[in-house]
Design a protein around this motif. Structure first.
Motif, PDB file in Angstrom:
ATOM      1  N   PRO A 147       0.792  -1.312  -0.223  1.00 12.90           N
ATOM      2  CA  PRO A 147      -0.163   0.123   0.031  1.00 12.90           C
ATOM      3  C   PRO A 147       0.798   0.998  -0.396  1.00 12.90           C
ATOM      4  O   PRO A 147       1.733   1.456   0.438  1.00 12.90           O
ATOM      5  CB  PRO A 147      -0.730  -0.326   1.143  1.00 12.90           C
ATOM      6  CG  PRO A 147      -0.612  -1.584   1.630  1.00 12.90           C
ATOM      7  CD  PRO A 147       0.478  -1.982   1.177  1.00 12.90           C
ATOM      8  N   ALA A 148       0.214   2.274  -0.718  1.00 19.34           N
ATOM      9  CA  ALA A 148       1.048   3.712  -0.761  1.00 19.34           C
ATOM     10  C   ALA A 148       1.546   4.106   0.437  1.00 19.34           C
ATOM     11  O   ALA A 148       2.515   4.536   0.722  1.00 19.34           O
ATOM     12  CB  ALA A 148       0.389   4.707  -2.056  1.00 19.34           C
ATOM     13  N   ALA A 186       1.735   9.577  -7.532  1.00 19.32           N
ATOM     14  CA  ALA A 186       1.081  10.274  -7.903  1.00 19.32           C
ATOM     15  C   ALA A 186       0.717   9.704  -9.258  1.00 19.32           C
ATOM     16  O   ALA A 186      -0.957   9.934  -9.790  1.00 19.32           O
ATOM     17  CB  ALA A 186       1.795  11.924  -8.277  1.00 19.32           C
ATOM     18  N   SER A 187       0.981   9.337  -9.587  1.00 19.21           N
ATOM     19  CA  SER A 187       0.859   8.649 -11.703  1.00 19.21           C
ATOM     20  C   SER A 187      -1.139   7.687 -10.624  1.00 19.21           C
ATOM     21  O   SER A 187      -1.154   6.564 -12.065  1.00 19.21           O
ATOM     22  CB  SER A 187       1.303   7.593 -12.243  1.00 19.21           C
ATOM     23  OG  SER A 187       1.571   5.963 -11.675  1.00 19.21           O
ATOM     24  N   GLN A 188      -0.797   6.953  -9.652  1.00 14.83           N
ATOM     25  CA  GLN A 188      -1.641   5.858  -9.095  1.00 14.83           C
ATOM     26  C   GLN A 188      -3.284   6.873  -9.133  1.00 14.83           C
ATOM     27  O   GLN A 188      -2.823   7.936  -8.648  1.00 14.83           O
ATOM     28  CB  GLN A 188      -1.727   5.485  -7.849  1.00 14.83           C
ATOM     29  CG  GLN A 188      -0.181   4.464  -8.628  1.00 14.83           C
ATOM     30  CD  GLN A 188      -0.552   3.459  -9.188  1.00 14.83           C
ATOM     31  OE1 GLN A 188      -0.930   2.111  -9.104  1.00 14.83           O
ATOM     32  NE2 GLN A 188       0.969   3.415 -10.522  1.00 14.83           N
ATOM     33  N   PRO A 189      -4.360   6.297  -9.907  1.00 15.72           N
ATOM     34  CA  PRO A 189      -5.695   6.424  -9.310  1.00 15.72           C
ATOM     35  C   PRO A 189      -6.110   6.720  -7.924  1.00 15.72           C
ATOM     36  O   PRO A 189      -5.454   5.951  -6.838  1.00 15.72           O
ATOM     37  CB  PRO A 189      -6.619   5.320  -9.979  1.00 15.72           C
ATOM     38  CG  PRO A 189      -5.614   4.013 -10.391  1.00 15.72           C
ATOM     39  CD  PRO A 189      -4.427   4.927  -9.783  1.00 15.72           C
TER      40      PRO A 189
END
Length: 191
Positions: A147-148, A186-189
């Protein structure tokens, strides 16, 4: 035990692949078990040409660049016994041949036998910053698995030892990994 290292393999057309990898090793360092994903270049190369070289290195910038696919081909020389390449800046190298391959899972299990070992220079060693960069590089290869929030928390924790103990190469490596992870996240929804 897992030995963090860099593995070089040669593709069917002679192209060099350089990949950070943590093989499982025996106490005598005579048999290693590689665990590349079947989607990796390392796996494909070893299927086509079952030889390569495992390297012990102390340059975490090399490891960081390799982990995120930002490694220009480093200087190498021909291996002594196998058809392969030895990193010129390696501390030690272990030339190997594949003994067996279990490809029944996405992450394969490849048993290799060491056929030539060389010590090229003294191992400089690791300080806290080098350890932190190594852990950050491993995290950067797990972006699709973790997870982020966990990744961000780990990077914040690793930042302190880098700030306190790093030299120029460790600072560059950590910044490179931070930028890579930030771009990925940053590119993840948004959730």
């Amino acid at each position: 035990m897992i030995l963090e290292s860099i593995v070089t393999t040669v593709g069917p057309g002679g192209e060099l692949n350089v990949a950070p990898m943590g093989p499982v090793v025996d106490a005598g360092l005579t048999r290693f078990r590689l665990r590349p994903f079947q989607t990796s270049t390392t796996f494909r190369n070893l299927q086509a040409h079952p030889e390569g070289v495992i390297h012990v290195v102390d340059d975490v910038l090399l490891i960081a660049r390799g982990a995120i696919g930002a490694l220009a081909e480093p200087p190498t020389r021909p291996a002594e016994v196998v058809r392969g390449r030895v990193l010129q800046d390696a501390c030690r190298s272990f030339e190997f041949r594949v003994v067996s391959c279990d490809a029944s899972q996405p992450r394969s299990e490849i048993a290799v036998e060491i056929v030539h070992t060389a010590t090229h220079r003294d191992f400089w060693g690791f300080n806290r910053a080098k350890h932190a960069v190594l852990e950050a590089a491993i995290l950067a290869t797990r972006l699709h698995l973790l997870p982020a929030e966990e990744i961000q928390a780990e990077f914040r924790r690793l930042e302190a030892p880098v700030e306190k103990t790093a030299g120029p190469r460790e600072l560059e490596a950590f910044a490179l990994l931070q930028e890579y992870v930030a771009r990925h996240l940053a590119s993840q929804p948004a959730r």
